[in-house]
Design a protein around this motif. Structure first.
Motif, PDB file in Angstrom:
ATOM      1  N   MET A   1      32.633 -14.910 -41.148  1.00 14.24           N
ATOM      2  CA  MET A   1      32.061 -15.817 -42.117  1.00 14.24           C
ATOM      3  C   MET A   1      32.024 -17.205 -41.494  1.00 14.24           C
ATOM      4  O   MET A   1      33.025 -17.687 -40.980  1.00 14.24           O
ATOM      5  CB  MET A   1      32.921 -15.808 -43.386  1.00 14.24           C
ATOM      6  N   TRP A   2      30.886 -17.831 -41.547  1.00 14.07           N
ATOM      7  CA  TRP A   2      30.701 -19.183 -41.040  1.00 14.07           C
ATOM      8  C   TRP A   2      30.649 -20.125 -42.243  1.00 14.07           C
ATOM      9  O   TRP A   2      30.047 -19.804 -43.265  1.00 14.07           O
ATOM     10  CB  TRP A   2      29.396 -19.276 -40.257  1.00 14.07           C
ATOM     11  N   VAL A   3      31.275 -21.267 -42.130  1.00 14.53           N
ATOM     12  CA  VAL A   3      31.290 -22.240 -43.216  1.00 14.53           C
ATOM     13  C   VAL A   3      30.888 -23.596 -42.647  1.00 14.53           C
ATOM     14  O   VAL A   3      31.409 -24.030 -41.627  1.00 14.53           O
ATOM     15  CB  VAL A   3      32.686 -22.351 -43.864  1.00 14.53           C
ATOM     16  N   ALA A   4      29.954 -24.245 -43.310  1.00 15.73           N
ATOM     17  CA  ALA A   4      29.523 -25.597 -42.937  1.00 15.73           C
ATOM     18  C   ALA A   4      29.511 -26.425 -44.209  1.00 15.73           C
ATOM     19  O   ALA A   4      29.222 -25.917 -45.283  1.00 15.73           O
ATOM     20  CB  ALA A   4      28.141 -25.565 -42.306  1.00 15.73           C
ATOM     21  N   ARG A   5      29.850 -27.701 -44.075  1.00 13.22           N
ATOM     22  CA  ARG A   5      29.832 -28.572 -45.248  1.00 13.22           C
ATOM     23  C   ARG A   5      29.396 -29.971 -44.869  1.00 13.22           C
ATOM     24  O   ARG A   5      29.485 -30.374 -43.720  1.00 13.22           O
ATOM     25  CB  ARG A   5      31.188 -28.616 -45.934  1.00 13.22           C
ATOM     26  N   ALA A  14      27.446 -30.530 -50.076  1.00 12.20           N
ATOM     27  CA  ALA A  14      26.955 -29.172 -49.896  1.00 12.20           C
ATOM     28  C   ALA A  14      27.955 -28.373 -49.067  1.00 12.20           C
ATOM     29  O   ALA A  14      28.605 -28.906 -48.171  1.00 12.20           O
ATOM     30  CB  ALA A  14      25.607 -29.193 -49.187  1.00 12.20           C
ATOM     31  N   VAL A  15      28.081 -27.098 -49.406  1.00 13.47           N
ATOM     32  CA  VAL A  15      28.874 -26.150 -48.631  1.00 13.47           C
ATOM     33  C   VAL A  15      28.000 -24.932 -48.409  1.00 13.47           C
ATOM     34  O   VAL A  15      27.383 -24.421 -49.343  1.00 13.47           O
ATOM     35  CB  VAL A  15      30.175 -25.748 -49.362  1.00 13.47           C
ATOM     36  N   LEU A  16      27.935 -24.491 -47.164  1.00 17.13           N
ATOM     37  CA  LEU A  16      27.126 -23.327 -46.812  1.00 17.13           C
ATOM     38  C   LEU A  16      28.042 -22.243 -46.271  1.00 17.13           C
ATOM     39  O   LEU A  16      28.851 -22.492 -45.373  1.00 17.13           O
ATOM     40  CB  LEU A  16      26.100 -23.701 -45.740  1.00 17.13           C
ATOM     41  N   TYR A  17      27.926 -21.058 -46.827  1.00 13.42           N
ATOM     42  CA  TYR A  17      28.632 -19.888 -46.316  1.00 13.42           C
ATOM     43  C   TYR A  17      27.576 -18.961 -45.744  1.00 13.42           C
ATOM     44  O   TYR A  17      26.598 -18.644 -46.412  1.00 13.42           O
ATOM     45  CB  TYR A  17      29.383 -19.157 -47.434  1.00 13.42           C
TER      46      TYR A  17
END
Length: 102
Positions: A1-5, A14-17
């Motif tokens: 799982m990659w997480v970017a915020r 914003a938070v992207l999974y």
């Protein structure tokens, strides 16, 4: 799982999974395609192929972990000068976090 915020001070949070079946640099390239700006990350080599439009910067928590691991002698932490400096920096960051960046 990659997480970017987005950064904490950003007007739009914003938070992207994103799920990837691999941790390869190819997935990172697809995930960040078109991104231009500063990218704070843990130094994972898969990010090396993101290109010149991305300025990579490190994370002091990951830097501290390396000094912490090196200071661990038989299960006891020998507080080194770098660890003390990093801990002081983190304490100041907590103290100053409510200040405006302007």
């Amino acid at each position: 799982m990659w997480v970017a915020r987005s950064v904490r001070k950003s007007p739009i949070q914003a938070v992207l999974y994103a799920y990837g079946s691999t941790r390869s640099g190819t997935f990172a390239q697809d995930l960040y395609r078109g991104f231009r700006g500063t990218f704070q990350c843990d130094g994972y080599s898969g990010y090396n192929s993101l290109g010149d439009s991305v300025a990579r910067i490190g994370c002091f928590a990951h830097v501290r972990r390396k000094f912490y691991d090196a200071a661990n002698v038989k299960g006891r932490i020998q507080m080194s000068r770098p660890l003390k400096l990093l801990d002081k920096m983190f304490a100041l960051e907590r103290e100053w976090q409510h200040f405006s960046p302007r």
